[in-house]
Design a protein around this motif. Sequence first.
Motif, PDB file in Angstrom:
ATOM      1  N   ALA A 188      82.580  46.453 -58.581  1.00 14.84           N
ATOM      2  CA  ALA A 188      82.015  45.109 -58.491  1.00 14.84           C
ATOM      3  C   ALA A 188      82.784  44.258 -57.488  1.00 14.84           C
ATOM      4  CB  ALA A 188      82.019  44.452 -59.863  1.00 14.84           C
ATOM      5  N   LEU A 189      84.106  44.331 -57.512  1.00 16.08           N
ATOM      6  CA  LEU A 189      84.922  43.531 -56.601  1.00 16.08           C
ATOM      7  C   LEU A 189      84.774  43.989 -55.153  1.00 16.08           C
ATOM      8  CD1 LEU A 189      88.227  43.203 -58.667  1.00 16.08           C
ATOM      9  CD2 LEU A 189      86.457  41.465 -58.338  1.00 16.08           C
ATOM     10  N   ALA A 190      84.514  45.276 -54.945  1.00 13.20           N
ATOM     11  CA  ALA A 190      84.380  45.812 -53.591  1.00 13.20           C
ATOM     12  C   ALA A 190      83.256  45.134 -52.829  1.00 13.20           C
ATOM     13  CB  ALA A 190      84.162  47.320 -53.641  1.00 13.20           C
ATOM     14  N   LYS A 191      82.249  44.668 -53.535  1.00 16.19           N
ATOM     15  CA  LYS A 191      81.125  43.982 -52.887  1.00 16.19           C
ATOM     16  C   LYS A 191      81.519  42.595 -52.385  1.00 16.19           C
ATOM     17  CE  LYS A 191      77.860  46.322 -55.972  1.00 16.19           C
ATOM     18  NZ  LYS A 191      76.860  46.138 -57.062  1.00 16.19           N
ATOM     19  N   TYR A 192      82.691  42.126 -52.810  1.00 17.86           N
ATOM     20  CA  TYR A 192      83.166  40.792 -52.420  1.00 17.86           C
ATOM     21  C   TYR A 192      84.538  40.896 -51.755  1.00 17.86           C
ATOM     22  CZ  TYR A 192      79.306  39.370 -55.347  1.00 17.86           C
ATOM     23  OH  TYR A 192      78.040  39.210 -55.877  1.00 17.86           O
ATOM     24  N   ASP A 193      84.694  41.897 -50.900  1.00 15.92           N
ATOM     25  CA  ASP A 193      85.928  42.096 -50.126  1.00 15.92           C
ATOM     26  C   ASP A 193      87.153  42.236 -51.019  1.00 15.92           C
ATOM     27  OD1 ASP A 193      84.430  41.765 -47.726  1.00 15.92           O
ATOM     28  OD2 ASP A 193      84.602  39.585 -47.955  1.00 15.92           O
ATOM     29  N   ASN A 194      86.955  42.825 -52.201  1.00 19.61           N
ATOM     30  CA  ASN A 194      88.038  43.002 -53.173  1.00 19.61           C
ATOM     31  C   ASN A 194      88.699  41.682 -53.556  1.00 19.61           C
ATOM     32  OD1 ASN A 194      87.758  45.789 -53.410  1.00 19.61           O
ATOM     33  ND2 ASN A 194      89.132  46.191 -51.687  1.00 19.61           N
ATOM     34  N   SER A 195      87.917  40.605 -53.486  1.00 18.74           N
ATOM     35  CA  SER A 195      88.444  39.279 -53.806  1.00 18.74           C
ATOM     36  C   SER A 195      87.993  38.851 -55.199  1.00 18.74           C
ATOM     37  CB  SER A 195      87.970  38.247 -52.780  1.00 18.74           C
ATOM     38  OG  SER A 195      88.260  36.937 -53.217  1.00 18.74           O
ATOM     39  N   ILE A 196      88.955  38.699 -56.095  1.00 12.29           N
ATOM     40  CA  ILE A 196      88.638  38.209 -57.440  1.00 12.29           C
ATOM     41  C   ILE A 196      88.085  36.794 -57.363  1.00 12.29           C
ATOM     42  CG2 ILE A 196      89.659  37.558 -59.652  1.00 12.29           C
ATOM     43  CD1 ILE A 196      91.673  39.844 -59.267  1.00 12.29           C
ATOM     44  N   GLU A 197      88.657  35.977 -56.496  1.00 11.28           N
ATOM     45  CA  GLU A 197      88.200  34.593 -56.360  1.00 11.28           C
ATOM     46  C   GLU A 197      86.742  34.533 -55.913  1.00 11.28           C
ATOM     47  OE1 GLU A 197      89.340  30.445 -53.983  1.00 11.28           O
ATOM     48  OE2 GLU A 197      90.612  32.224 -53.791  1.00 11.28           O
ATOM     49  N   LEU A 200      84.422  35.616 -58.801  1.00 11.72           N
ATOM     50  CA  LEU A 200      84.291  34.602 -59.837  1.00 11.72           C
ATOM     51  C   LEU A 200      83.430  33.433 -59.392  1.00 11.72           C
ATOM     52  CD1 LEU A 200      87.932  34.558 -61.233  1.00 11.72           C
ATOM     53  CD2 LEU A 200      85.866  35.064 -62.553  1.00 11.72           C
ATOM     54  N   LYS A 201      83.583  33.020 -58.154  1.00  8.00           N
ATOM     55  CA  LYS A 201      82.765  31.906 -57.664  1.00  8.00           C
ATOM     56  C   LYS A 201      81.295  32.295 -57.644  1.00  8.00           C
ATOM     57  CE  LYS A 201      86.344  29.512 -55.027  1.00  8.00           C
ATOM     58  NZ  LYS A 201      86.856  29.110 -53.689  1.00  8.00           N
ATOM     59  N   LYS A 202      80.999  33.524 -57.252  1.00  7.83           N
ATOM     60  CA  LYS A 202      79.617  33.993 -57.281  1.00  7.83           C
ATOM     61  C   LYS A 202      79.105  34.078 -58.710  1.00  7.83           C
ATOM     62  CE  LYS A 202      75.810  35.794 -55.655  1.00  7.83           C
ATOM     63  NZ  LYS A 202      74.852  34.996 -54.878  1.00  7.83           N
ATOM     64  N   PHE A 203      79.944  34.524 -59.627  1.00  5.18           N
ATOM     65  CA  PHE A 203      79.558  34.626 -61.040  1.00  5.18           C
ATOM     66  C   PHE A 203      79.102  33.271 -61.561  1.00  5.18           C
ATOM     67  CE2 PHE A 203      80.532  34.247 -65.545  1.00  5.18           C
ATOM     68  CZ  PHE A 203      80.034  35.422 -66.077  1.00  5.18           C
ATOM     69  N   TYR A 204      79.842  32.226 -61.236  1.00 10.65           N
ATOM     70  CA  TYR A 204      79.521  30.898 -61.758  1.00 10.65           C
ATOM     71  C   TYR A 204      78.419  30.188 -60.979  1.00 10.65           C
ATOM     72  CZ  TYR A 204      83.110  31.030 -65.281  1.00 10.65           C
ATOM     73  OH  TYR A 204      83.856  31.361 -66.382  1.00 10.65           O
ATOM     74  N   GLU A 205      78.106  30.673 -59.790  1.00 13.48           N
ATOM     75  CA  GLU A 205      77.005  30.079 -59.019  1.00 13.48           C
ATOM     76  C   GLU A 205      75.648  30.622 -59.426  1.00 13.48           C
ATOM     77  OE1 GLU A 205      78.026  31.006 -55.038  1.00 13.48           O
ATOM     78  OE2 GLU A 205      79.570  29.428 -54.865  1.00 13.48           O
TER      79      GLU A 205
END
Length: 336
Positions: A188-197, A200-205
């Motif tokens: 899941a994180l790999a789709k966001y450049d391995n960025s937890i931040e 999470l921002k996408k999760f809440y948007e």
Amino acid sequence: MRRDPNIPRGEVHRLWLDSKVLAGNMLGDPTNRIIDVYVPHGQTGCGLPLLVDLVGFTAGGPAHTNWKNFLENLPERLDRLIRTGEMPPCVVAFPDCFTRLGGNQYINSVAVGRWADFLLQEMVPFVEQKYGCGGQGRRACFGKSSGGYGSIAHAMLYPDFWAGAACHSGDMGFELGYLPDYPKLLRALAKYDNSIEKWLKKFYEQPKVKDTEIHDLMTLAMCATYDPDPDAYWGLRLPVDMHTCETIPERWKNFQAWDPLNLVETCGEGLKKLKALWIDCGDVDQYNLVYGARRLHKRLEQLGVKHVYEEFPDDHSAIDYRMDRSLPFLAKALAA
């Protein structure tokens, strides 16, 4: 376990407590918290034992006082158990301990917040003072899943505060329950450049979140709970390598320190102070928690810690009916 309209109803009071110990938590979660309090029919609460409900992940205490389809909510269950004489009257507190990471393990964390301190220093004293209930030797906690973890952890860490605890399908045996979730989180994180931040921002948007995403959020919540990094976004770092998923020994060691199977080695003797200790788990628990429960039961027997251990033919989900056994057990011990 269906509603019986002829059973006299207790009262549920909604209180608010503005916490000082939760101020400044890294998640930016609110400090003003709901506490629902159940008082049995015909009682004021004065002189009664106190039970504290530590709910599982994705919920808060008030979820257990809400209307429920088909079956009883927890106040209705308490009404029935008390009316039929299965359990003596008790005050029951339902604190809202929900966080932006989706839940709580009820321990202190520099990232998630000082949740153990909230319970011990603020919430319990607040309820006991208002209702004249509980007190030394007359208070216990109970919960399922993350709440089961909170209950057994509190029993081990604070046996001079709690006189009893019930752990239903609580987190233990971390290598079996947690590590299998990391490959899914890494994908899941790999789709966001391995960025937890970024994740999470996408999760809440999003206007809607998937069950798989909530499970990934839970995996992150465990990181912020057991191995927080005060310099990272929301205190989050992983105990595994993001490329190979190999455990990072020094970080995974921090997780393991909080596993009840390890806590019992340093805190097990304190459990002998409890009036009542209940542990159970479904024999086909889909998170493999039954194996940790069996190990803990075995170790407690070796240490001579008196407890009740039961397995039942079910999985991890929708097992509130098990409280028909644990709550009377706790209440009778506290009332004795």
